[in-house]
Scaffold this motif. Structure first.
Motif, PDB file in Angstrom:
ATOM      1  N   LEU A  40       0.801  -1.227   0.000  1.00  0.00           N
ATOM      2  CA  LEU A  40       0.000   0.000   0.000  1.00  0.00           C
ATOM      3  C   LEU A  40       0.836   1.280   0.000  1.00  0.00           C
ATOM      4  O   LEU A  40       0.562   2.197  -0.796  1.00  0.00           O
ATOM      5  N   PRO A  41       1.865   1.412   0.852  1.00  0.00           N
ATOM      6  CA  PRO A  41       2.655   2.658   0.805  1.00  0.00           C
ATOM      7  C   PRO A  41       3.306   2.903  -0.556  1.00  0.00           C
ATOM      8  O   PRO A  41       3.316   4.032  -1.049  1.00  0.00           O
ATOM      9  N   THR A  42       3.824   1.823  -1.161  1.00  0.00           N
ATOM     10  CA  THR A  42       4.471   1.974  -2.464  1.00  0.00           C
ATOM     11  C   THR A  42       3.470   2.338  -3.543  1.00  0.00           C
ATOM     12  O   THR A  42       3.760   3.148  -4.430  1.00  0.00           O
ATOM     13  N   VAL A  43       2.274   1.733  -3.485  1.00  0.00           N
ATOM     14  CA  VAL A  43       1.235   2.056  -4.470  1.00  0.00           C
ATOM     15  C   VAL A  43       0.850   3.532  -4.373  1.00  0.00           C
ATOM     16  O   VAL A  43       0.736   4.231  -5.398  1.00  0.00           O
ATOM     17  N   LEU A  44       0.656   4.016  -3.158  1.00  0.00           N
ATOM     18  CA  LEU A  44       0.288   5.424  -2.981  1.00  0.00           C
ATOM     19  C   LEU A  44       1.401   6.341  -3.475  1.00  0.00           C
ATOM     20  O   LEU A  44       1.148   7.373  -4.124  1.00  0.00           O
ATOM     21  N   PHE A  45       2.637   5.976  -3.164  1.00  0.00           N
ATOM     22  CA  PHE A  45       3.790   6.753  -3.617  1.00  0.00           C
ATOM     23  C   PHE A  45       3.824   6.797  -5.146  1.00  0.00           C
ATOM     24  O   PHE A  45       3.995   7.859  -5.757  1.00  0.00           O
ATOM     25  N   MET A  46       3.642   5.630  -5.784  1.00  0.00           N
ATOM     26  CA  MET A  46       3.665   5.561  -7.239  1.00  0.00           C
ATOM     27  C   MET A  46       2.522   6.363  -7.852  1.00  0.00           C
ATOM     28  O   MET A  46       2.705   7.048  -8.873  1.00  0.00           O
ATOM     29  N   MET A  47       1.359   6.314  -7.253  1.00  0.00           N
ATOM     30  CA  MET A  47       0.222   7.054  -7.807  1.00  0.00           C
ATOM     31  C   MET A  47       0.462   8.555  -7.769  1.00  0.00           C
ATOM     32  O   MET A  47       0.103   9.281  -8.707  1.00  0.00           O
ATOM     33  N   VAL A  48       1.077   9.047  -6.703  1.00  0.00           N
ATOM     34  CA  VAL A  48       1.397  10.476  -6.616  1.00  0.00           C
ATOM     35  C   VAL A  48       2.423  10.853  -7.682  1.00  0.00           C
ATOM     36  O   VAL A  48       2.272  11.858  -8.398  1.00  0.00           O
ATOM     37  N   LEU A  49       3.482  10.046  -7.800  1.00  0.00           N
ATOM     38  CA  LEU A  49       4.513  10.345  -8.792  1.00  0.00           C
ATOM     39  C   LEU A  49       3.970  10.239 -10.209  1.00  0.00           C
ATOM     40  O   LEU A  49       4.326  11.029 -11.088  1.00  0.00           O
ATOM     41  N   ALA A  50       3.098   9.242 -10.454  1.00  0.00           N
ATOM     42  CA  ALA A  50       2.510   9.099 -11.781  1.00  0.00           C
ATOM     43  C   ALA A  50       1.645  10.313 -12.119  1.00  0.00           C
ATOM     44  O   ALA A  50       1.662  10.802 -13.254  1.00  0.00           O
ATOM     45  N   ASP A  51       0.896  10.809 -11.151  1.00  0.00           N
ATOM     46  CA  ASP A  51       0.061  11.986 -11.384  1.00  0.00           C
ATOM     47  C   ASP A  51       0.926  13.190 -11.743  1.00  0.00           C
ATOM     48  O   ASP A  51       0.609  13.944 -12.679  1.00  0.00           O
ATOM     49  N   LEU A  52       2.031  13.373 -11.003  1.00  0.00           N
ATOM     50  CA  LEU A  52       2.941  14.476 -11.318  1.00  0.00           C
ATOM     51  C   LEU A  52       3.551  14.306 -12.699  1.00  0.00           C
ATOM     52  O   LEU A  52       3.694  15.271 -13.455  1.00  0.00           O
ATOM     53  N   TYR A  53       3.884  13.068 -13.030  1.00  0.00           N
ATOM     54  CA  TYR A  53       4.508  12.800 -14.334  1.00  0.00           C
ATOM     55  C   TYR A  53       3.538  13.127 -15.472  1.00  0.00           C
ATOM     56  O   TYR A  53       3.897  13.797 -16.447  1.00  0.00           O
ATOM     57  N   PHE A  54       2.298  12.627 -15.371  1.00  0.00           N
ATOM     58  CA  PHE A  54       1.348  12.847 -16.458  1.00  0.00           C
ATOM     59  C   PHE A  54       0.881  14.303 -16.521  1.00  0.00           C
ATOM     60  O   PHE A  54       0.421  14.760 -17.561  1.00  0.00           O
ATOM     61  N   ARG A  55       1.020  15.057 -15.412  1.00  0.00           N
ATOM     62  CA  ARG A  55       0.663  16.475 -15.422  1.00  0.00           C
ATOM     63  C   ARG A  55       1.767  17.333 -16.024  1.00  0.00           C
ATOM     64  O   ARG A  55       1.514  18.233 -16.821  1.00  0.00           O
TER      65      ARG A  55
END
Length: 393
Positions: free
Chosen positions: A64-79
């Motif tokens: 769960l912590p890694t998934v949340l971390f990845m989702m935040v980074l992915a959002d920043l990347y796609f933005r």
């Protein structure tokens, strides 16, 4: 192996929930089965402690912590189309992780390598892994575990004055009887579990009338591929690229490379990149479903096989096999230490200062872990802070 080492530090050394032998048996079983070794081992630990629910809670908690971390980074990347600058933090973390893996390897070695022959076999594993060409390394984990399982049985078979099969308790016969009994008395729920996994595997090859960029397609694609993963996440990367870039066009080639890079800089297994892919295709639901699909089927298989292993492990023949396998596993962990330490070593820029930083973090972390028994929970954030501050100098 770094995550496995951290789990061993907590479960075996600090909390005394499992013995070192039980932990090694879990790593050995995870080495033989498909899926990411670290998450499978965590599921095994949870299963040993609290059954199926324990396996589920443990696997979710570690991901769960890694998934949340990845989702935040992915959002920043796609933005914004750029990767966050987190390398300095991981510059400090890597040598600390290397120290964690080495300390666990030494602790396991001193407890399980109790004869000169076992130490020679351990050195053989390490040297073989170092000399093996890269093209064959994908087969190393499974091959060495299987080879040393056979060697462990043969050594104890010929090394005992009373061969295993003719001892008073008929150990080999007992092993075969226990395997047969296990098959006959296998709970119906376990058979249903194997049947369910078979269906998941078939969904990857049977065309379904669903959208190619929908949640169902993500689930069937990652779920079926997860059951063919042998040899670790890096072996899986070309297969994923073929499907998500070339076949479905979910990501561009550059986006896929960046997603793998994010999987490497985030804590946890590299296959967490599935969350990055799922988020691009179907947002947050896609990220969560893709993560579940790629990790859940192998973890479920691990739990099913762990239950069967417990039923036959009392046999002396099985114990002999596991003694051989443990040597190979300890060698694999030491090889992981070497890999992580070399990754931490700088190869450019101000190499002298950076090299000194790596050595200082590694030595201090190792001494704190091995001699003073400092909790891993404190080692990692302090090392990451040191890496971040070193980049400001």
């Amino acid at each position: 192996m770094s995550l496995v080492s951290m789990i061993e530090s907590q479960v075996v050394e600090r909390r005394k929930w499992l013995s070192s032998e039980d932990m090694l048996d879990g790593v050995a079983l995870a080495s033989l089965l498909p899926g990411p070794m670290a998450v499978n081992t965590v599921a095994y630990v949870g299963y040993r402690l609290r059954g199926g629910l324990g396996a589920l809670v443990s696997a979710v908690a570690v991901l769960l912590p890694t998934v949340l971390f990845m989702m935040v980074l992915a959002d920043l990347y796609f933005r914004f189309g750029t990767l966050p600058q987190v390398e300095r933090v991981f510059f400090g973390i890597l040598p600390a992780v290397a120290a964690i893996v080495l300390s666990v390897c030494l602790k396991m070695g001193t407890k399980n390598l109790t004869s000169p022959v076992q130490w020679v076999a351990f050195v053989f594993v390490v040297v073989l892994l170092l000399l093996m060409p890269k093209a064959y390394r994908i087969y190393a984990t499974f091959g060495l575990v299987a080879l040393f399982g056979v060697a462990g049985f043969l050594f104890h078979y010929f090394g005992n004055k009373k061969p295993l099969e003719v001892e008073a308790d008929g150990s080999v016969g007992v092993a075969l009887e226990q395997v047969t009994a296990t098959r006959k008395t296998l709970p119906s729920g376990r058979w249903l579990g194997f049947l369910f996994l078979g269906v998941i595997a078939l969904l990857g090859v049977v065309p379904l009338p669903v959208a190619r960029d929908g949640l169902t397609s993500l689930m069937t694609t990652f779920g079926s591929m997860s059951l063919t993963l042998f040899g670790g996440g890096y072996v899986f990367i070309p297969m994923i690229q073929d499907v998500v870039v070339d076949r479905f066009g979910w990501l561009t080639a550059q986006e896929f490379i960046d997603g793998i890079a994010l999987g490497q800089v985030t804590p946890g297994p590299i296959l967490i990149s599935a969350a990055f892919i799922g988020q691009k295709v179907a947002g947050i639901p896609g990220a969560l479903l893709s993560t579940a699909a790629i990790f859940a089927p192998p973890a479920m298989l691990m739990v099913l096989m762990a239950g069967m292993l417990e039923g036959i492990k009392s046999s002396k023949a099985v114990q002999a096999v596991m003694k051989g396998i443990r040597i190979a596993v300890i060698g694999l962990i030491f090889r992981a230490f070497l890999n992580i330490f070399m990754m931490a070593w700088p190869d450019g820029g101000d190499a002298v200062v950076q090299s000194a930083m790596v050595l200082i973090v590694f030595i201090l972390s190792f001494v704190a872990l091995f001699k003073y028994k400092v909790d891993v929970v404190w080692i990692i954030p302090v090392a990451g802070l040191a890496g971040y501050l070193s980049g400001l100098i």
